[in-house]
Each structure stands twice: as structure tokens, then as C-alpha cells.
Design a protein around this motif. Structure first.
Motif, PDB file in Angstrom:
ATOM      1  N   GLU A 134       0.850  -1.202   0.000  1.00 38.44           N
ATOM      2  CA  GLU A 134       0.000   0.000   0.000  1.00 38.44           C
ATOM      3  C   GLU A 134       0.875   1.237   0.000  1.00 38.44           C
ATOM      4  OE1 GLU A 134      -2.555  -0.024   3.418  1.00 38.44           O
ATOM      5  OE2 GLU A 134      -3.482  -1.923   2.893  1.00 38.44           O
ATOM      6  N   GLY A 135       0.435   2.257  -0.732  1.00 30.64           N
ATOM      7  CA  GLY A 135       1.153   3.523  -0.775  1.00 30.64           C
ATOM      8  C   GLY A 135       2.173   3.554  -1.898  1.00 30.64           C
ATOM      9  N   ASP A 136       2.590   4.755  -2.236  1.00 27.09           N
ATOM     10  CA  ASP A 136       3.660   4.940  -3.210  1.00 27.09           C
ATOM     11  C   ASP A 136       4.959   5.141  -2.436  1.00 27.09           C
ATOM     12  OD1 ASP A 136       1.994   4.781  -5.421  1.00 27.09           O
ATOM     13  OD2 ASP A 136       1.620   6.946  -5.454  1.00 27.09           O
ATOM     14  N   ARG A 179      11.265   6.348   1.173  1.00 24.48           N
ATOM     15  CA  ARG A 179      10.284   7.124   1.934  1.00 24.48           C
ATOM     16  C   ARG A 179       8.918   6.854   1.324  1.00 24.48           C
ATOM     17  NH1 ARG A 179      11.476  13.414   0.192  1.00 24.48           N
ATOM     18  NH2 ARG A 179      11.057  13.148  -2.029  1.00 24.48           N
ATOM     19  N   VAL A 180       7.896   6.922   2.180  1.00 25.35           N
ATOM     20  CA  VAL A 180       6.524   6.769   1.714  1.00 25.35           C
ATOM     21  C   VAL A 180       6.116   8.117   1.128  1.00 25.35           C
ATOM     22  CG1 VAL A 180       4.146   6.286   2.374  1.00 25.35           C
ATOM     23  CG2 VAL A 180       6.020   4.978   3.404  1.00 25.35           C
ATOM     24  N   ALA A 181       5.858   8.136  -0.164  1.00 21.33           N
ATOM     25  CA  ALA A 181       5.532   9.375  -0.868  1.00 21.33           C
ATOM     26  C   ALA A 181       4.042   9.694  -0.825  1.00 21.33           C
ATOM     27  CB  ALA A 181       6.013   9.284  -2.314  1.00 21.33           C
ATOM     28  N   SER A 182       3.245   8.786  -0.287  1.00 20.47           N
ATOM     29  CA  SER A 182       1.788   8.972  -0.196  1.00 20.47           C
ATOM     30  C   SER A 182       1.442   9.821   1.024  1.00 20.47           C
ATOM     31  CB  SER A 182       1.101   7.618  -0.054  1.00 20.47           C
ATOM     32  OG  SER A 182       1.492   6.751  -1.073  1.00 20.47           O
ATOM     33  N   THR A 183       0.208  10.311   1.049  1.00 21.41           N
ATOM     34  CA  THR A 183      -0.258  11.079   2.201  1.00 21.41           C
ATOM     35  C   THR A 183      -0.783  10.183   3.316  1.00 21.41           C
ATOM     36  OG1 THR A 183      -2.421  11.346   1.159  1.00 21.41           O
ATOM     37  CG2 THR A 183      -0.811  13.118   0.819  1.00 21.41           C
TER      38      THR A 183
END
Length: 153
Positions: free
Chosen positions: A60-62, A91-95
Motif C-alpha cells: 500500500e502507498g507509493d 520514503r513513503v511518498a503517499s499522504t
């Protein structure tokens, strides 16, 4: 060899939750497998694994991975291979938080997170304790990635 559900361990350190599904004890040291839930924007400092190769599969997440100065976007359902000896981070680039599955070969480095969670070293104030622990696991921390400069190249 089989792994019983009661062998699964979950720890939290520096805002990330690690669920160790298969460790060196269950696999005879062959492989380590753990799932991580990482806060939005979160990720480790640049580091090098001297003992193991790593595959990270994004659930999950970008995720943005920094490897030797190159930035690579990895979306859910995709994986990245991070060979031993190569400086990298992500790093997780998603919000929203990201989830990933990590596979290490050989196994053993997953125990770093168990010990880190028990000792609870915080950065930067406990960097000396963290470096002692990371040395035992063949992890070399190199500091933060320069994401802005690296993305321009």
C-alpha cells in the motif's frame, strides 16, 4: 519445517510497525520476512546492508527509493531488489501510511528491529547506541538522502 502463528512478532520503533513473519530462528538463517507499516513521509536513513540482499514489495502507498543517488518510484504491487553493499533508503511518498513486505537473504537482520524496539534509541540523541546495535547486524548508516538534489539528476 513450518512456522506456527504464535512465532509471529510485532514491534514498533520510530513510528514504524514491524511484523516479523519468518525470522532466522524459523528458517535456519536462510531468510527473514517481515511486513512494515510506515507513516506517510517516513523511511530510514541512507544505509548499507553488508550481510544480506533485500527485496521490498510495496503493498500500500507509493514509495520512493533512493539507491546510489537515483530515485525510483515503486507503486503497490511492485517490488525492488536492493543488493547487499549498495547505499539505499526509501520514503513513503503517499499522504497515508505505506505497507511493504521485506524479504532478506540470508535471514537475521530482522532481529535488529526487535532489539531496536526494546532499546528504543531515538535519533539523533541516541545515535551512539544505534550505531553499536547496527554494527552487530552489519548495517552502516550514512545519514539522510538528498531527495531534492538527487531527483534533479
Amino acid at each position: 519445517m513450518s512456522v506456527a502463528a504464535e512465532n509471529i512478532r510485532t514491534v514498533t520503533w520510530m513510528g514504524t510497525t514491524y511484523t516479523i513473519n519468518v525470522g532466522r530462528f524459523e528458517s535456519g538463517g536462510i531468510v527473514g520476512v517481515f511486513e512494515s507499516t510506515v507513516p506517510a513521509g517516513g523511511g530510514p536513513p541512507v544505509h548499507i546492508h553488508h550481510n544480506e540482499d533485500e527485496v521490498i514489495h510495496v503493498i500500500e502507498g507509493d514509495y520512493e527509493f533512493w539507491m546510489n543517488g537515483e530515485v525510483i518510484l515503486v507503486r503497490p504491487g511492485n517490488s525492488i531488489f536492493l543488493p547487499r553493499g549498495v547505499a539505499h533508503t526509501f520514503r513513503v511518498a503517499s499522504t497515508s501510511p505505506g505497507r511493504n513486505l521485506t524479504i532478506l537473504t540470508p535471514g537475521g537482520m530482522e532481529e535488529f528491529f526487535v532489539e531496536a524496539a526494546a532499546q528504543a534509541p531515538r535519533l539523533p540523541e541516541h545515535m551512539d547506541r544505534l550505531l553499536q546495535l547496527s554494527d552487530r547486524y552489519g548495517i552502516e548508516f550514512r545519514g539522510p538522502a538528498n531527495w531534492v538534489v538527487d531527483q534533479a539528476h
